[in-house]
Scaffold this motif. Sequence first.
Motif, short mmCIF file in Angstrom:
data_model
loop_
_atom_site.label_atom_id
_atom_site.label_comp_id
_atom_site.label_asym_id
_atom_site.label_seq_id
_atom_site.Cartn_x
_atom_site.Cartn_y
_atom_site.Cartn_z
N ILE A 73 -63.70 6.19 24.40
CA ILE A 73 -63.98 4.99 23.61
C ILE A 73 -62.84 3.99 23.75
O ILE A 73 -63.05 2.79 23.97
N VAL A 74 -61.61 4.49 23.65
CA VAL A 74 -60.45 3.62 23.80
C VAL A 74 -60.46 2.96 25.18
O VAL A 74 -60.21 1.76 25.33
N SER A 102 -68.37 5.18 15.89
CA SER A 102 -67.74 6.48 15.73
C SER A 102 -67.64 7.25 17.04
O SER A 102 -68.47 7.09 17.94
N THR A 103 -66.65 8.12 17.10
CA THR A 103 -66.55 9.06 18.22
C THR A 103 -67.67 10.08 18.19
O THR A 103 -68.00 10.70 19.19
N GLY A 162 -59.81 13.68 13.57
CA GLY A 162 -60.78 13.02 12.72
C GLY A 162 -60.22 12.73 11.34
O GLY A 162 -59.40 13.48 10.81
N TYR A 208 -62.69 1.33 15.93
CA TYR A 208 -63.52 2.54 16.05
C TYR A 208 -63.03 3.53 15.00
O TYR A 208 -61.92 3.40 14.45
N VAL A 263 -62.76 7.84 14.07
CA VAL A 263 -62.85 9.22 14.56
C VAL A 263 -63.43 10.06 13.42
O VAL A 263 -62.76 10.32 12.42
N SER A 299 -65.79 10.66 24.14
CA SER A 299 -64.63 11.17 23.41
C SER A 299 -63.83 10.00 22.87
O SER A 299 -64.06 8.83 23.22
N ARG A 300 -62.85 10.32 22.04
CA ARG A 300 -61.96 9.28 21.52
C ARG A 300 -61.28 8.55 22.68
O ARG A 300 -61.19 7.31 22.67
N GLU A 301 -60.79 9.29 23.65
CA GLU A 301 -60.11 8.68 24.78
C GLU A 301 -61.03 7.78 25.58
O GLU A 301 -60.62 6.71 26.05
N GLN A 319 -57.92 2.21 15.70
CA GLN A 319 -58.64 3.16 14.87
C GLN A 319 -58.70 2.65 13.43
O GLN A 319 -57.77 1.99 12.94
#
Length: 362
Positions: free
Chosen positions: A341-342, A319-320, A112, A62, A64, A337-339, A354
């Motif tokens: 997605i993870v 992408s986030t 990012g 992914y 950011v 969010s990034r979290e 990432q």
Amino acid sequence: MQTPTTDSRTSNTPTHLEEKVLQGERLTPEEALTLWDLDLLTLGRWAGFRRWHLHPEPRVTYVVDRNINYTNICVSGCKFCAFYRSPGHPEGYVLTREELAHKLIETRELGGTGILLQGGLNPELPLDFYTGLVAFIRGFGLGLHGFSPPEVVFFAHTFGLTIREVIAALMDAGLGSIPGGGAEILVDRVRQAISPNKCTADQWLQVMAAAHDLGLRTTATMMFGHLETRAERLEHMFRIRELQDRTGGFTAFIPWSFQPGGTALGGGGGTASVVDYLKTLAIGRLVLDNVPNIQVSWVTQGAKVAQVALEFGANDFGSTMIEENVVAATGVGFRLSREEIVRQIEDAGYEARQRDHVYNLM
């Protein structure tokens, strides 16, 4: 009636096609067309096999980044777009440097690493606006994945330059890669119906060929589920495959489904079903044997379908999208969010890693 045999090289039986997939052989357009008739799970299993062959590690990547639309003023008037405003419209805008700086600082603070930069075809902006925009963003230490082929063709026409000259000028300013936006369906019958003022299919491919020749990597998208046929979806894929054979410059294929809300095309097409989305993605993995990565579209399908898509040939979660305006303008509101997605990646059984815009791991 003669029973089909699996050793016939012209056979399109499921057994024959499975043998070709398992042996890593290239599918023909005629064979690919028959894939639509397979049951969903069989198609997913074959696409999953190809994914694991290309990416044997249990990893999903992914990026950011933030999608910044520097202007919504556009003369293209695409029927599938709810975001653009015509020149002179009171809701039209061009981002100021102050507005842009705020977005860039926030992007860095959120971890990012880059910006996806695209905008409308605005006839009022000079070339140095775009080169200055690139240099300004790069000055914040962020990578830049920007200016889709329709923008590049528009710049070339507006400023009396060749496509190659436009790309070279943007590269000199700091452009790092080019997104695959504006592809829609690479068949001019469809393009004339939904975006008659945008670049042709050949011009889209010419931009990508020139970018690859100059050393830029690019992505390839496909917006489907509106007025195109299944055969035309495949024509799109095979045109990408043919160019990739020559240049090797595409990093990823990103199919996403048309969202009709608020668009002039809303009455002429609808959102593709989950099954249609998964089949299209899986067929993309099987046809595009020379494109390394397939990206899910959680922004149009949602997180759970995106997780399932990881078993249908995809290996990248995209992408986030710290900011996203174009799909949001249709009323679709998926956000991760990034979290999150993870977590989605790990819950599906993969390691989340990432990457940057050209798929280097970070």
